[in-house]
Design an enzyme around this catalytic site. Structure first.
Site, PDB file in Angstrom:
ATOM      1  N   LYS A 137       0.857  -1.187  -0.068  1.00 49.09           N
ATOM      2  CA  LYS A 137       0.007  -0.047  -0.119  1.00 49.09           C
ATOM      3  C   LYS A 137       0.937   1.187  -0.065  1.00 49.09           C
ATOM      4  O   LYS A 137       1.075   1.975   1.073  1.00 49.09           O
ATOM      5  CB  LYS A 137      -0.891   0.192   1.155  1.00 49.09           C
ATOM      6  CG  LYS A 137      -1.938  -1.065   0.957  1.00 49.09           C
ATOM      7  CD  LYS A 137      -3.060  -0.830   2.041  1.00 49.09           C
ATOM      8  CE  LYS A 137      -3.931   0.151   2.212  1.00 49.09           C
ATOM      9  NZ  LYS A 137      -5.029   0.189   1.098  1.00 49.09           N
TER      10      LYS A 137
HETATM   11  N1  PMP Z   1      -6.969  -3.088  -3.627  1.00 51.47           N
HETATM   12  C1  PMP Z   1      -6.564  -1.895  -3.018  1.00 51.47           C
HETATM   13  C2  PMP Z   1      -6.038  -1.122  -4.271  1.00 51.47           C
HETATM   14  C3  PMP Z   1      -6.840  -1.495  -1.899  1.00 51.47           C
HETATM   15  O1  PMP Z   1      -6.680   0.029  -1.789  1.00 51.47           O
HETATM   16  C4  PMP Z   1      -7.554  -2.143  -0.816  1.00 51.47           C
HETATM   17  C5  PMP Z   1      -7.820  -1.688   0.529  1.00 51.47           C
HETATM   18  N2  PMP Z   1      -6.750  -1.847   1.243  1.00 51.47           N
HETATM   19  C6  PMP Z   1      -7.891  -3.442  -1.313  1.00 51.47           C
HETATM   20  C7  PMP Z   1      -7.584  -3.906  -2.385  1.00 51.47           C
HETATM   21  C8  PMP Z   1      -8.410  -4.386  -0.100  1.00 51.47           C
HETATM   22  O2  PMP Z   1      -7.445  -4.769   0.803  1.00 51.47           O
HETATM   23  P1  PMP Z   1      -7.955  -5.101   2.312  1.00 51.47           P
HETATM   24  O3  PMP Z   1      -8.924  -6.180   2.069  1.00 51.47           O
HETATM   25  O4  PMP Z   1      -6.454  -5.619   2.843  1.00 51.47           O
HETATM   26  O5  PMP Z   1      -8.462  -3.799   2.884  1.00 51.47           O
END
Ligand code: PMP
Length: 312
Positions: free
Chosen positions: A160
Site C-alpha cells: 500500500k
Molecule cells: N486493493 C486496493 C487497491 C486497496 O486499496 C484495498 C484496500 N486496502 C484493497 C484492495 C483491499 O485490501 P484489504 O482487504 O486488505 O483492505
C-alpha cells in the site's frame, strides 16, 4: 465531501498526542515524493457494545511491515509492537462507533533526492469514525477503466504505497465523472486486476473466482478472508487470471476490502451482471463477513482483536 471526523488522539513521533499536534513539515520526503506506505484497518463495535473488534490486526501490521520493507524503511517497531500501539490508541480514543484506523510509515526526512535509502523513517497513526464506504442498499455500477493497474516493476500494487494511489485516483475520477460508482482496472497484460480500493470476485457456475496475487493486485486481507469463508461454506474458489469478457458473462460479482467490506456489483460497463441484483453467493459471503466482524460468530472470533471500550 465533508471533512472526516478524526478521533481526538493520534500516534506521532513515538507518542500518543492530540491529533492537532500531529503535524509534519511541508518539506517531508513522503509528502513530496509519495514515499510512504499505509494500512487501512477497521474496528467494529461488538454486538455486546463492550469492545471494538479490530479485524485481522496482526495480518494488517504484517502487511504494513512488508510494504515498509519495499520502501527500505528502518523502524524501531515490529509488527507485534505496532499492533500493541494501535490497541493502545483505540483504547485512548474509546470510540463508540465503527472506526477506521490508518497507520502510516513514511520517509520523514527533508532531503531533496528521490531515493529510499538513508532517509529517516517514522510512523504515525490516526483514526476516524467510519460507516460504509459504498452505499450498501443497491448493487454498484462500475466501469472498466482505461487507466491500467500499476505493474509490479513500476510501483508494486502488492504494497500500500502512498504514491501508487495516484493510479487508483485517476481511475476513480474517470469512473465517477462518467456516472459510475467505481472502476475495475486491468493490468498491463489486459487481465482483470482489482478496483481502485478493493479486490474483485466474480462467480461463474457456482465457483468464486479472483485474480491471483501475482496479477498486480494488493494482497488484500479481506480477499484472503473471503477465500477462507467460501471454502469453509463449501463454495469452490479459484485464484486465476480473469479475462475482461468474463466480467460480462459472470453470474455474480462483488468487491471486497477493508473500506468496501463486501459489496455487490450489479452492472459493469452498462451490462447487468445476471439480473443486476445481489447474487446468492455474494449474500452468503456478506452475511458471514458481517457476523464475523460484529462478533456474532464464535467460529471466526480468532480473526478479531478485542479492545474493551467504556460507555459514555
Ligand atoms: N486493493 C486496493 C487497491 C486497496 O486499496 C484495498 C484496500 N486496502 C484493497 C484492495 C483491499 O485490501 P484489504 O482487504 O486488505 O483492505
Amino acid at each position: 465531501m465533508a471533512e472526516i471526523p478524526l478521533q481526538p488522539y493520534a500516534y506521532f513521533e513515538g507518542q500518543i498526542v492530540p491529533v492537532d499536534e500531529a503535524k509534519v513539515s511541508i518539506a517531508t520526503h513522503a509528502l513530496q515524493y509519495g514515499t510512504g506506505a499505509f494500512g487501512g484497518i477497521r474496528g467494529y463495535l461488538d454486538v455486546s457494545d463492550e469492545s471494538i473488534n479490530i479485524f485481522r490486526l496482526p495480518d494488517h501490521t504484517r502487511r504494513l511491515m512488508n510494504s515498509s520493507r519495499m520502501l527500505r524503511a528502518r523502524l524501531n517497531v515490529d509488527a507485534d509492537s505496532l499492533g500493541t500501539v494501535i490497541q493502545d490508541l483505540v483504547s485512548k480514543n474509546n470510540p463508540r462507533s465503527n472506526i477506521y484506523i490508518r497507520p502510516f510509515i513514511y520517509k520523514a526526512g527533508l532531503e531533496l533526492t528521490p531515493r529510499l535509502n538513508g532517509i529517516r523513517d517514522d510512523i504515525a497513526i490516526y483514526m476516524l469514525a467510519f460507516g460504509d464506504y459504498f452505499a450498501m442498499d443497491k448493487p454498484l455500477r462500475v466501469m472498466v477503466s482505461s487507466w491500467v493497474r500499476l505493474a509490479d516493476n513500476i510501483i508494486p500494487s502488492r504494497g500500500k504505497i502512498t504514491g501508487g494511489y495516484i493510479n487508483s485516483s485517476m481511475a476513480k475520477d474517470q469512473a465517477e465523472e462518467a456516472g459510475f460508482d467505481d472502476a475495475i482496472m486491468l493490468n498491463l497484460s489486459g487481465k482483470v486486476a482489482e478496483g481502485t480500493g478493493a479486490n474483485l470476485f466474480i462467480v461463474r457456475n457456482g465457483t468464486l473466482i479472483t485474480s491471483p496475487i501475482t496479477g498486480d493486485i494488493l494482497e488484500g486481507i479481506t480477499r484472503r478472508s473471503v477465500v477462507m469463508f467460501a471454502r469453509d461454506a463449501g463454495i469452490p474458489v479459484e485464484e486465476r487470471e480473469i479475462d475482461r469478457s468474463e466480467l460480462y458473462v459472470a453470474d455474480e460479482a462483488f468487491f471486497c476490502g477493508t473500506g468496501a467490506q463486501v459489496v455487490a456489483i450489479g452492472n459493469i460497463d452498462g451490462r447487468d451482471v445476471a439480473d443486476g441484483q445481489r447474487g446468492e453467493i455474494t449474500a452468503t459471503i456478506q452475511d458471514i463477513f458481517f457476523n464475523c466482524v460484529r462478533g456474532k460468530d464464535q467460529k471466526y472470533a480468532h480473526l478479531l482483536t478485542k479492545v474493551p471500550v467504556r460507555p459514555d
